[in-house]
Design a protein around this motif. Structure first.
Motif, short mmCIF file in Angstrom:
data_model
loop_
_atom_site.label_atom_id
_atom_site.label_comp_id
_atom_site.label_asym_id
_atom_site.label_seq_id
_atom_site.Cartn_x
_atom_site.Cartn_y
_atom_site.Cartn_z
N GLY A 8 60.16 -59.21 75.35
CA GLY A 8 60.55 -59.55 73.90
C GLY A 8 60.69 -58.44 72.95
O GLY A 8 59.85 -57.81 72.47
N GLY A 10 61.67 -59.00 69.76
CA GLY A 10 61.91 -59.52 68.15
C GLY A 10 60.64 -58.95 67.78
O GLY A 10 60.13 -57.75 67.84
N GLY A 13 57.36 -58.40 69.56
CA GLY A 13 57.22 -57.50 70.54
C GLY A 13 57.42 -55.93 69.93
O GLY A 13 56.71 -55.36 70.50
N GLU A 31 63.76 -57.20 77.42
CA GLU A 31 64.57 -58.20 76.29
C GLU A 31 65.83 -59.11 77.30
O GLU A 31 66.52 -58.22 77.85
CB GLU A 31 65.05 -57.44 75.25
CG GLU A 31 66.11 -58.30 74.34
CD GLU A 31 65.45 -59.55 73.74
OE1 GLU A 31 66.03 -60.77 74.09
OE2 GLU A 31 64.27 -59.39 73.32
N ARG A 32 65.51 -60.36 77.04
CA ARG A 32 66.77 -61.06 77.89
C ARG A 32 68.11 -60.73 77.26
O ARG A 32 68.94 -60.84 78.08
CB ARG A 32 66.42 -62.59 77.90
CG ARG A 32 67.18 -63.51 78.26
CD ARG A 32 67.10 -65.05 77.94
NE ARG A 32 65.51 -65.26 78.28
CZ ARG A 32 65.16 -65.99 79.44
NH1 ARG A 32 66.11 -66.35 80.18
NH2 ARG A 32 63.89 -66.43 79.60
N THR A 125 64.55 -60.16 82.25
CA THR A 125 63.33 -60.91 81.75
C THR A 125 62.51 -60.89 82.98
O THR A 125 62.82 -60.44 83.85
CB THR A 125 63.93 -62.40 81.20
OG1 THR A 125 62.75 -62.82 80.68
CG2 THR A 125 64.39 -63.27 82.30
N ASP A 155 57.94 -63.38 73.73
CA ASP A 155 59.44 -63.71 74.08
C ASP A 155 59.66 -65.05 73.54
O ASP A 155 60.62 -65.71 73.95
CB ASP A 155 59.85 -63.48 75.46
CG ASP A 155 58.89 -64.02 76.51
OD1 ASP A 155 57.67 -64.29 75.97
OD2 ASP A 155 59.03 -64.35 77.68
N GLY A 156 59.02 -65.32 72.40
CA GLY A 156 59.47 -66.69 71.64
C GLY A 156 59.07 -67.84 72.18
O GLY A 156 58.39 -67.85 73.14
N SER A 159 59.37 -68.93 75.91
CA SER A 159 58.87 -67.74 76.58
C SER A 159 59.14 -67.95 78.04
O SER A 159 58.34 -69.09 78.65
CB SER A 159 57.42 -67.60 76.04
OG SER A 159 56.70 -66.51 76.93
N THR A 161 57.49 -65.42 79.84
CA THR A 161 56.19 -64.90 80.47
C THR A 161 55.27 -66.15 80.27
O THR A 161 54.20 -66.25 81.07
CB THR A 161 55.83 -63.84 79.18
OG1 THR A 161 56.83 -62.96 79.14
CG2 THR A 161 54.41 -63.39 79.68
N ALA A 287 55.59 -67.17 71.26
CA ALA A 287 55.22 -67.52 72.63
C ALA A 287 54.14 -68.20 72.67
O ALA A 287 53.79 -68.84 73.63
CB ALA A 287 55.32 -66.09 73.31
#
Length: 385
Positions: A8, A10, A13, A31-32, A125, A155-156, A159, A161, A287
């Motif tokens: 992530g 953002g 991260g 990052e995706r 990702t 990753d939000g 996520s 993860t 996340a």
């Protein structure tokens, strides 16, 4: 040299990468998205969030980008003013150690601080993860693997993860949709250096006009099927939900139609987990705990969480599980408070009845009274510590 994989790019991260790199870690940020994203909404940094920004060395970069305080005009559906909340009210309530910036500007400041210190892998990702007592192995969507001492899932709310390491079932979906996007130019019926806000039954629309490249729109509304709204896209969905309003809304929606690329448009969810870490894997930011926009403080919690995680890892050196456990014990009470505030905040941003709208107006009018401002400020100071 210890190695961390951070999923992530953002706020959470990037802040984690910055903090760990300063302590001698080697980091890679996965990052995706194919590239960094811009845009976003206003974020307030106060309390632990402001302290973290200061300790991370971000204030010199953020100061020229801070938006300052502005007058807010509460309006009726047709745009006629109800009453005005002067900027002095926010100033008295928030105090000096606070900063308001666009989310995109905060992410840019973080990226510029860390881009020469870490390695970025965009368009990638996590797909699976495995760990033992000595290391964590991460498999990425391009088929490559990374061995590391620590995996940080930042990753939000959606996520990958979290799903790979903890499974599913931790996201609590709420019957609301939220949208925010920058405005390229002035907005009709919204004076510069001010904002207009409409709060009606089940919805809120706010237009902030602070001049070129400093203006934005925010919308949220209650709906029975948020995924169906998301499939329609922000232009069609917001036009139906807010097309009857005045006070800058029609102009903002026209600007959105011309360029929806920077629009944030998503369902509202919280993430509620019994633990944020396991072994050498930890979740951070949305996340782990997504408090939603209804509570605010999401960016501040992400910064504070990243900075405090780095401090705990430094104190415990090689004992990563002990560091993660100490970090979570220290941070969880504040997150729990903010999530509870978010559930109450839904009544403010999407009032379920006209009575709730009226009660919100009464409360906001009361805040403008000089004798109430001091009480509000002391309350904010207590909840921000």
């Amino acid at each position: 040299m210890k190695h961390a994989v951070i999923v992530g790019a953002g706020i959470a991260g990037l802040a984690t990468a910055l903090r760990l790199e300063r302590d001698g870690w080697r980091t890679v940020v996965v990052e995706r998205a194919p590239a960094r994203r811009s845009g976003g909404y206003l974020v307030n940094l106060l309390g632990p969030g402001y302290d973290a920004a200061e300790r991370l060395g971000l204030l010199p970069a953020l100061s020229p980008r801070q938006l300052g305080l502005f007058t807010t005009v509460l309006v009726r559906a047709d745009g006629r003013p109800k009453f005005t909340v002067p900027s002095a009210v926010a100033e008295a309530a928030l105090g000096e150690r606070t900063m308001t910036v666009f989310r995109g500007d905060l992410e840019t400041a973080l990226y510029e601080a860390v881009r020469d210190r870490t390695r970025f892998r965009f368009g990638t990702t996590i797909t699976s993860v495995d760990q033992d007592a000595d290391r964590v192995r991460v498999t990425l969507s391009d088929g490559s693997t990374q061995d590391a001492d620590l995996l940080v899932g930042a990753d939000g709310v959606h996520s990958a993860t979290r799903t790979a390491a903890f499974g599913s079932g931790f996201r609590v979906d709420l019957p609301y949709v939220v949208a925010a996007f920058p405005l390229a130019g002035p907005v009709t019926d919204v004076p510069q250096s001010s904002a207009t806000t409409f709060i009606g039954r089940g919805r809120t629309a706010a237009i902030v006009d602070l001049g070129p490249r400093r203006s934005s729109a925010f919308f949220t509304y209650r709906c029975p099927d948020p995924p169906a709204q998301l499939r329609r896209g922000p232009g069609a969905a917001l036009a139906e939900a807010f097309g009857d309003l005045g006070a800058g809304v029609p102009d903002a929606l026209r600007q959105l139609d011309k360029d929806p690329s920077d629009a944030y448009f998503d369902a509202v969810s919280q993430v509620v987990m019994p633990r944020w870490g396991t072994g050498r894997i930890v979740l951070l930011g949305d996340a782990a705990w997504c408090v939603t926009l209804f509570a605010g403080h999401g960016a501040a919690l992400a910064l504070a969480g990243a900075e405090q995680l780095g401090a705990a890892l430094r104190r415990h050196d090689d004992d990563i599980p002990a560091a993660l456990a100490e970090w979570e014990v220290g941070l969880r009470p504040e997150v729990t408070r903010r999530q509870a505030l978010a559930r109450r905040g839904m009544l403010q941003y999407a009032p379920p009845s006209r009575f709730h709208v009226w009660m919100g107006d009464v409360t906001m009018r009361a805040i403008t009274l000089p004798g109430i401002r001091g009480l509000v400020r002391r309350g904010i100071e207590r909840t921000s510590r």
